[in-house]
Design a protein around this motif. Sequence first.
Motif: not given
Length: 348
Positions: A133-139, A146-147, A302-303
């Motif tokens: 899922s894109g939500q899990s990789h894009l911040i 904070s990330f 990208w995380s």
Amino acid sequence: LFLFPCNMPSISLQVAIVWIISLVATRIFWTKSSTFYSQVLSRTSWWPLTDPTSDPMYHHTCTNSAKVLSSSTMTEKTMSISSTIGKGDMDGARALDFYPNPLGITPDMRAKFHPVVKINQGCVSVLDLSQESGQSHLIPKEDQESFIQKRNKERFTEESSDKHKCYTIGKYDENRLKLYSSELFQDSLNSISGYDGARTLHVGVDLGGPVGENVHSFWDGVVHSVGYNSELGDYGYVVVVEYDLAELKLNTLMKDDGNRNRFWALYGHLDASTIDLNTVGKRIQRGDVLGHIGDVHENGGWSIPHVHFQLSIHPPVTHDLPGAVTMKDRDRALIEFPDPRFILGEIY
């Protein structure tokens, strides 16, 4: 006379006997001949496999038709390419046999290239991003600071520190249907180099590694463009280098193979040093550092830190190429954006 030396039968009986013998002999001859020729024709290894789908090692799910540029005349011919290539079903060498190679790059040429990223083979994994899922990789930008702070705290633990020293590989020709869910990829009106629509098919290779890892030019070239693409999910800091393999081909092949010599390579998701290290028109040498793998606030959000490495047979308008295309454009994209493993080697 040979059959009946003493008592000769009538002429009509002689003709009948000879006719029967001839019929039986003919039947035996054609039976034996038919068996022999069927065995010969069944030996497909005696004949060249002009159609890759006739090779038992080739997947029989081939339905996509892609146009390949002939190495001798650069004319277009049709070749079937398995829709499953690039999903890890084939090893790298086998996949490269069936992907278009409009640049005519050979293993001997590839052996002379410098690694784009010096991957630690003791700690590397090939990712499957087809279901991510894109939500899990894009911040999002508001969460990036904070990330970074949270990630840096995790690095103090020994286990996490080792994890961040490992490398990852993201595959070419992978349909990342869920990953590319941001507006950048789903905006059907957004057109890059003639590619538009909801773009989900990845046409580069992602080389993941620690933030700050050197990213090298694989060969001598000239900087075509450099800049910063700021949208969420975009390249962040990016550089495009123009290459010409004419001299290398003459030294390796001792002839001009008729394929393209000039092409362009994009290195995306880098850090801010890319701007300082590169200027348009600058001559680059094999192994030169073009930049470094960027952090989340530099690489487009990208995380997973990585460099997106992509080839193009056409010059981009600016420091941008469609890193993903729609499935309907796959056939064209596989030619215009050749498999980066022709440069990188059989990394998966």
